[in-house]
Design a protein around this motif. Structure first.
Motif, short mmCIF file in Angstrom:
data_model
loop_
_atom_site.label_atom_id
_atom_site.label_comp_id
_atom_site.label_asym_id
_atom_site.label_seq_id
_atom_site.Cartn_x
_atom_site.Cartn_y
_atom_site.Cartn_z
N UNK B 121 0.92 -1.28 0.07
CA UNK B 121 0.24 -0.16 0.06
C UNK B 121 1.03 1.22 -0.19
N UNK B 122 2.07 0.86 0.35
CA UNK B 122 3.00 2.31 0.32
C UNK B 122 3.98 2.58 -1.09
N UNK B 123 3.71 1.71 -1.96
CA UNK B 123 4.43 1.72 -3.16
C UNK B 123 3.83 3.19 -3.93
N UNK B 124 4.88 3.77 -4.77
CA UNK B 124 4.41 4.76 -5.10
C UNK B 124 3.42 4.50 -6.38
N UNK B 125 3.42 3.19 -6.90
CA UNK B 125 2.10 3.00 -7.74
C UNK B 125 1.06 2.95 -7.09
N UNK B 126 0.81 2.47 -5.78
CA UNK B 126 -0.57 2.58 -5.19
C UNK B 126 -0.96 3.78 -5.01
#
Lengths: 177, 177
Positions: B121-126
């Motif tokens: 949930x912390x990925x830039x994509x998310x």
DNA sequence: TAATACGTTTAGTTTGAACTAAACGTATTA
DNA sequence: TAATACGTTTAGTTCAAACTAAACGTATTA
């Protein structure tokens, strides 16, 4: 719903499912709680059917259990026949709910059963038949009865604590945190 | 064995069986523990087969679990190939054994799974895909992660307490007893 | 060496809890 | 009144965990 978020959600729900099962609850119950917990808006029963992938009947029964435990809350909106659910986010409150609902009744049952066994071991007939064994049984059964009573009191105390927080016990035990 | 004592024993063992099942253990395991607990002498495996009424295989596996949890202790006698078992009678010690064996590993698993979900949930994509939802997920997941950490610490503390007694918590909480 | 006496492991079976599918009851709308 | 939209209940099915029966490995004894 994008890939990473969907994956995060799926991962989380699966984990809740496993935890639920570990604690002796249905797996679907944990999954349903997880889905409600990760929803920004109140969720309807049919949305849960779709999101969790179980039938309406299963959602209906599990969500009722969740409500009884105080893990979710039902919301009715005017001019809408659907039930909407939100998650309780205070987990210490959840623990107290589970203790109240599950443990309390089970503890009473255990206590009554031990008391009944003890009664039998205390009859004059038992003593007359085999005094040594009877006395031994009485000792052991009294021992476990004392323990159950203590545990019962302890749990009752925890349930009564409406300000139980993460730090409560650690502060009392005087640990370093 | 006389009637009253046999009945007391039977009643007790059945109760242990039910309690065992309630806490997510096999029913036979509780029954076996009950039989050992009510025995004045160390009990052999074959005696347990006879007394509890399950097969040797079941007794073998369940008694091994009991030993791992610290609920029974194995005794070997010289010039005798049989294993004899006695019951741990300090139930607070038993609780710590169960916590150590069962809860600890499960807590670690839960923590790792939540951490994994949170990573996703912390990925830039998310964040790029749906910022509001991503932030919301992060909040909720962090919330439950904090709880799991607290619980983990609490349990670790309870396990470490080798002087846990019935009065320990009640004294700390300052109740009247 | 063979026979016995142990505890353990394994293949197969049983069992009960949790699920599905579908009927149901009820309130609301057309 | 009929049709729709809900949540609930029920009969039947599925499935995993716990059991049985029996083979097994190993140490001891005759």
């Amino acid at each position: 719903m994008e890939d990473q978020l969907a994956l995060a959600r799926q991962n989380f729900i699966q984990n809740m499912s496993r935890i639920s099962h570990f604690w002796g609850f249905p797996k679907a119950m944990g999954a349903i709680y997880g889905a409600i917990y990760l929803s920004p808006q109140p969720v309807s029963l049919d949305e849960l059917v779709e999101q969790v992938g179980v039938t309406k009947g299963a959602v209906s029964t599990n969500v009722r259990t969740l409500e009884r435990l105080g893990m979710v809350h039902k919301h009715l909106e005017v001019g809408d026949r659907k039930d909407y659910y939100t998650a309780e986010t205070d987990f210490w409150k959840v623990i107290r709910g589970v203790l109240r609902e599950r443990e309390q009744q089970e503890f009473d049952l255990a206590l009554r059963a031990v008391a009944e066994s003890l009664e039998l071991a205390r009859t004059p007939e038992a003593l007359a038949a085999d005094a040594d064994t009877a006395v031994f049984y009485q000792q052991r059964m009294t021992n476990i009865q004392d323990f159950f009573n203590s545990l019962d009191n302890l749990v009752a105390m925890l349930i009564a604590l409406d300000n139980l927080r993460s730090g409560t016990l650690s502060r009392l035990f005087g640990n370093s945190s």
